[in-house]
Enzyme design. Structure first.
Site, PDB file in Angstrom:
ATOM      1  N   PHE A   7       0.822  -1.212   0.000  1.00 52.12           N
ATOM      2  CA  PHE A   7       0.000   0.000   0.000  1.00 52.12           C
ATOM      3  C   PHE A   7       0.855   1.261   0.000  1.00 52.12           C
ATOM      4  O   PHE A   7       0.571   2.217  -0.707  1.00 52.12           O
ATOM      5  CB  PHE A   7      -0.927   0.006   1.211  1.00 52.12           C
ATOM      6  CG  PHE A   7      -2.088  -0.923   1.061  1.00 52.12           C
ATOM      7  CD1 PHE A   7      -3.224  -0.516   0.382  1.00 52.12           C
ATOM      8  CD2 PHE A   7      -2.056  -2.200   1.588  1.00 52.12           C
ATOM      9  CE1 PHE A   7      -4.312  -1.369   0.224  1.00 52.12           C
ATOM     10  CE2 PHE A   7      -3.134  -3.060   1.446  1.00 52.12           C
ATOM     11  CZ  PHE A   7      -4.269  -2.647   0.758  1.00 52.12           C
ATOM     12  N   GLY A   8       1.913   1.279   0.818  1.00 50.99           N
ATOM     13  CA  GLY A   8       2.742   2.480   0.947  1.00 50.99           C
ATOM     14  C   GLY A   8       3.654   2.667  -0.246  1.00 50.99           C
ATOM     15  O   GLY A   8       3.700   3.752  -0.850  1.00 50.99           O
ATOM     16  N   GLU A 163     -13.306 -10.837  11.583  1.00 51.78           N
ATOM     17  CA  GLU A 163     -13.814 -11.082  10.227  1.00 51.78           C
ATOM     18  C   GLU A 163     -13.635 -12.547   9.834  1.00 51.78           C
ATOM     19  O   GLU A 163     -14.526 -13.148   9.225  1.00 51.78           O
ATOM     20  CB  GLU A 163     -13.108 -10.145   9.232  1.00 51.78           C
ATOM     21  CG  GLU A 163     -13.473  -8.687   9.514  1.00 51.78           C
ATOM     22  CD  GLU A 163     -12.971  -7.692   8.471  1.00 51.78           C
ATOM     23  OE1 GLU A 163     -13.574  -6.630   8.375  1.00 51.78           O
ATOM     24  OE2 GLU A 163     -11.981  -7.972   7.775  1.00 51.78           O
ATOM     25  N   ASP A 293       3.764  -0.282   7.595  1.00 49.99           N
ATOM     26  CA  ASP A 293       3.889  -1.237   8.701  1.00 49.99           C
ATOM     27  C   ASP A 293       5.331  -1.401   9.170  1.00 49.99           C
ATOM     28  O   ASP A 293       5.575  -1.807  10.304  1.00 49.99           O
ATOM     29  CB  ASP A 293       3.381  -2.622   8.262  1.00 49.99           C
ATOM     30  CG  ASP A 293       1.867  -2.696   8.230  1.00 49.99           C
ATOM     31  OD1 ASP A 293       1.216  -1.666   8.468  1.00 49.99           O
ATOM     32  OD2 ASP A 293       1.347  -3.799   7.958  1.00 49.99           O
ATOM     33  N   ALA A 308      -3.639   0.094   6.439  1.00 50.90           N
ATOM     34  CA  ALA A 308      -3.429   0.602   5.084  1.00 50.90           C
ATOM     35  C   ALA A 308      -3.481   2.135   4.982  1.00 50.90           C
ATOM     36  O   ALA A 308      -2.638   2.721   4.289  1.00 50.90           O
ATOM     37  CB  ALA A 308      -4.436  -0.046   4.141  1.00 50.90           C
TER      38      ALA A 308
HETATM   39  C1  LIG Z   1      -5.108 -10.444   7.042  1.00 51.95           C
HETATM   40  C2  LIG Z   1      -4.926  -8.940   7.073  1.00 51.95           C
HETATM   41  C3  LIG Z   1      -6.045  -8.124   7.101  1.00 51.95           C
HETATM   42  C4  LIG Z   1      -5.900  -6.727   7.138  1.00 51.95           C
HETATM   43  N1  LIG Z   1      -7.019  -5.938   7.135  1.00 51.95           N
HETATM   44  C5  LIG Z   1      -6.891  -4.590   7.109  1.00 51.95           C
HETATM   45  C6  LIG Z   1      -8.028  -3.746   7.047  1.00 51.95           C
HETATM   46  O1  LIG Z   1      -9.171  -4.225   7.016  1.00 51.95           O
HETATM   47  N2  LIG Z   1      -7.832  -2.393   6.995  1.00 51.95           N
HETATM   48  C7  LIG Z   1      -6.581  -1.850   7.014  1.00 51.95           C
HETATM   49  O2  LIG Z   1      -6.439  -0.628   6.948  1.00 51.95           O
HETATM   50  N3  LIG Z   1      -5.478  -2.621   7.086  1.00 51.95           N
HETATM   51  C8  LIG Z   1      -5.601  -3.966   7.134  1.00 51.95           C
HETATM   52  N4  LIG Z   1      -4.486  -4.767   7.194  1.00 51.95           N
HETATM   53  C9  LIG Z   1      -3.176  -4.116   7.310  1.00 51.95           C
HETATM   54  C10 LIG Z   1      -2.691  -3.610   5.984  1.00 51.95           C
HETATM   55  O3  LIG Z   1      -2.752  -4.644   5.026  1.00 51.95           O
HETATM   56  C11 LIG Z   1      -1.270  -3.104   6.169  1.00 51.95           C
HETATM   57  O4  LIG Z   1      -1.267  -2.096   7.127  1.00 51.95           O
HETATM   58  C12 LIG Z   1      -0.695  -2.565   4.868  1.00 51.95           C
HETATM   59  O5  LIG Z   1      -0.609  -3.596   3.917  1.00 51.95           O
HETATM   60  C13 LIG Z   1       0.680  -1.950   5.118  1.00 51.95           C
HETATM   61  O6  LIG Z   1       1.180  -1.474   3.909  1.00 51.95           O
HETATM   62  P1  LIG Z   1       2.741  -1.484   3.637  1.00 51.95           P
HETATM   63  O7  LIG Z   1       2.930  -0.815   2.323  1.00 51.95           O
HETATM   64  O8  LIG Z   1       3.460  -0.969   4.812  1.00 51.95           O
HETATM   65  O9  LIG Z   1       3.124  -3.031   3.534  1.00 51.95           O
HETATM   66  P2  LIG Z   1       2.528  -4.187   2.626  1.00 51.95           P
HETATM   67  O10 LIG Z   1       1.253  -3.795   1.983  1.00 51.95           O
HETATM   68  O11 LIG Z   1       2.533  -5.407   3.481  1.00 51.95           O
HETATM   69  O12 LIG Z   1       3.629  -4.342   1.479  1.00 51.95           O
HETATM   70  C14 LIG Z   1       4.947  -4.718   1.745  1.00 51.95           C
HETATM   71  C15 LIG Z   1       5.581  -5.210   0.467  1.00 51.95           C
HETATM   72  O13 LIG Z   1       6.975  -5.373   0.710  1.00 51.95           O
HETATM   73  C16 LIG Z   1       7.411  -6.573   0.107  1.00 51.95           C
HETATM   74  N5  LIG Z   1       8.613  -7.031   0.825  1.00 51.95           N
HETATM   75  C17 LIG Z   1       8.726  -7.381   2.128  1.00 51.95           C
HETATM   76  N6  LIG Z   1       9.985  -7.730   2.424  1.00 51.95           N
HETATM   77  C18 LIG Z   1      10.689  -7.614   1.279  1.00 51.95           C
HETATM   78  C19 LIG Z   1      12.054  -7.845   0.941  1.00 51.95           C
HETATM   79  N7  LIG Z   1      12.955  -8.238   1.855  1.00 51.95           N
HETATM   80  N8  LIG Z   1      12.437  -7.657  -0.339  1.00 51.95           N
HETATM   81  C20 LIG Z   1      11.539  -7.253  -1.289  1.00 51.95           C
HETATM   82  N9  LIG Z   1      10.252  -7.003  -1.018  1.00 51.95           N
HETATM   83  C21 LIG Z   1       9.830  -7.176   0.244  1.00 51.95           C
HETATM   84  C22 LIG Z   1       6.226  -7.516   0.240  1.00 51.95           C
HETATM   85  O14 LIG Z   1       6.280  -8.563  -0.710  1.00 51.95           O
HETATM   86  C23 LIG Z   1       5.047  -6.572   0.029  1.00 51.95           C
HETATM   87  O15 LIG Z   1       4.647  -6.519  -1.322  1.00 51.95           O
HETATM   88  C24 LIG Z   1      -4.609  -6.161   7.165  1.00 51.95           C
HETATM   89  C25 LIG Z   1      -3.486  -6.997   7.138  1.00 51.95           C
HETATM   90  C26 LIG Z   1      -3.638  -8.372   7.094  1.00 51.95           C
HETATM   91  C27 LIG Z   1      -2.416  -9.266   7.065  1.00 51.95           C
END
Ligand SMILES: Cc1cc2nc3c(=O)[nH]c(=O)nc-3n(C[C@H](O)[C@H](O)[C@H](O)COP(=O)(O)OP(=O)(O)OC[C@H]3O[C@@H](n4cnc5c(N)ncnc54)[C@H](O)[C@@H]3O)c2cc1C
Length: 413
Positions: A7-8, A163, A293, A308
């Site tokens: 997402f970020g 959920e 996150d 998210a």
């Molecule tokens: C089951 C579940 C339900 C959820 N429900 C909700 C909800 O209803 N509402 C809400 O707001 N939030 C929800 N969340 C939380 C939300 O999904 C996260 O807060 C959000 O995805 C965080 O975004 P991000 O960009 O920080 O990380 P992410 O979206 O997790 O993306 C991280 C990316 O980094 C990549 N990555 C990780 N490590 C490496 C590496 N070493 N090398 C290369 N790539 C790497 C991963 O493959 C991934 O694509 C939920 C989470 C889960 C697990």
């Protein structure tokens, strides 16, 4: 250089589309995953491909962006270089947007035998396990062992646990009860264990109580003050000493920063997330930013949640701050605009807390549907999810009742 197309990271990459910079986006997966709907893949509601979208397709038209499929293993901050599974890659400015992973709080037996819900493989594994448990129960003559196959323990009363428990109970009562007519439905138990005394702790009390009541009505046994200390694949042991015979434990009790963060030697805060400044920079590394996150900022003494909206709002700001830092301008501080909370508990049932208003029931449920459809990436996925939901709503069927993987992580054989 942006690591992570979640997402970020994706929001940051898109926000740089018209800037005069060269963007490299690295991810270990070639798709963006909509994690909030993972539990629907696990409960046979949606096919995996409906909640994932290829990164290359999303960013195909962005001329200043290159995508690399690689896992980042470590970062040499002095050399400005990433060590990845596809070799080393240099950078000028780095954004760490690697997200989180399941937090088992050091419970090795739970990690080994329980099911986390963080990626598509885990969701499909969980779906296989649920469906296989019914097949096994049908073949089991011993009534105690049969009941253990049909006991599903969900741990954690946050949005994912609530959920998942609601969707699982509906899968059992509305769909599997018809497929497995020879089984006694009263033998099936869906138990939601919460260590504290409230579900959905961030919501007002009225909504928390309503959630528990609605789950009870959907035949989910909600237990408060219940802390899991062990799961050996056949029995769940609670801190009180109580033992629940069950072959399936779904762990939705916590999240922590992705593994990469631990290897970087950066200052860590709550849930192992990198401590960052208000400008989203990592202290001591002005050219390194961390968002979502993987990073932690505190507001009113509390860490911002791993959700998210935080990741997306930080993604938008990090893009602006990258450009400001390149132009030698002062950076902006992050301010979080909380869009509110929504959680669904199954058909026609959800709770919503938006702009100070708290409401429940059908209206909240409709809003939940609309928000999730709007946030999915790609017209095809929006349509696919809408059609699956409508099909399920009107026919009481869940089409994806498939045991698919060859290498199912078998439990308790
Ligand atoms: C089951 C579940 C339900 C959820 N429900 C909700 C909800 O209803 N509402 C809400 O707001 N939030 C929800 N969340 C939380 C939300 O999904 C996260 O807060 C959000 O995805 C965080 O975004 P991000 O960009 O920080 O990380 P992410 O979206 O997790 O993306 C991280 C990316 O980094 C990549 N990555 C990780 N490590 C490496 C590496 N070493 N090398 C290369 N790539 C790497 C991963 O493959 C991934 O694509 C939920 C989470 C889960 C697990």
């Amino acid at each position: 250089m942006i690591v992570g197309a979640g997402f970020g990271g994706l929001r940051a990459a898109r926000a740089l589309a018209s800037a005069e910079v060269a963007v490299t986006l690295v991810d270990q997966r070639n798709y963006h995953l909509f994690q909030p709907l993972l539990y629907q893949v696990a409960t046979s509601m949606l096919p995996p491909e409906s909640i994932a979208y290829p990164v290359r397709a999303i960013l195909r038209h962005q001329k200043n962006l290159e995508f690399r499929l690689a896992r980042v293993e470590s970062v040499d901050f002095a050399k400005h270089e990433l060590a990845t599974s596809a070799g080393s890659i240099g950078y000028d400015r780095l954004v760490l947007a690697v997200g989180g992973r399941t937090n088992f709080f050091g419970l090795a037996s739970v990690e080994q035998h329980g099911f986390g819900l963080k990626d598509l493989d885990e969701a499909v594994n969980m779906r296989n396990q649920i469906l296989r448990s019914f097949e096994r129960a049908l073949q089991e003559r011993n009534p105690e062992r049969r009941r253990a196959h049909l006991t599903f323990v969900v741990v954690g009363g946050g949005p994912t646990g609530v959920e998942s428990a609601g969707a699982l109970s509906e899968l059992v009562r509305l769909v599997l009860a018809k497929d497995f007519a020879a089984l006694e439905i009263k033998d099936v138990r869906v138990i939601l264990l919460e260590a504290t005394h409230a579900l959905l702790a961030a919501l007002p009390e009225k909504l928390r109580e309503d959630t528990a009541l609605r789950l009870w009505r959907k035949h989910v046994e909600v237990r408060f003050g219940a802390q899991v200390v062990e799961f050996d694949g056949e029995r769940v042991t609670l801190k009180s000493g109580e033992v629940i015979p069950a072959r399936t434990l779904i762990w939705a009790a916590g999240a922590r920063a992705a593994g990469l963060i631990e290897r970087l030697g950066l200052p860590q805060g709550a849930q192992g997330r990198v401590r960052i400044r208000d400008t989203l920079q990592v202290p001591g590394h002005d050219d390194v930013f961390a968002i979502g996150d993987a990073a932690v900022l505190e507001r009113e003494g509390q860490p911002l949640p791993m959700m998210a909206p935080v990741a997306m709002q930080q993604g938008a700001l990090v893009a602006r701050n990258l450009l400001r830092s390149l132009a030698g301008q002062p950076l902006e501080a992050f301010t979080y605009r909380n869009p509110g909370s929504l959680a669904t508990i199954g058909r026609n049932a959800a709770v919503a807390h938006l702009g100070g208003f708290a409401f429940t029931g059908f209206l909240a449920w409709l809003l939940w549907l609309a928000v999730h459809i709007a946030q999915l990436i790609g017209f095809r996925n929006k349509l696919l999810v809408l059609v699956e939901w409508a099909w399920e709503y009107f026919t009481y069927e869940r089409a994806v009742r498939l045991i698919t993987a060859d290498q199912v992580r078998e439990r308790g054989d």
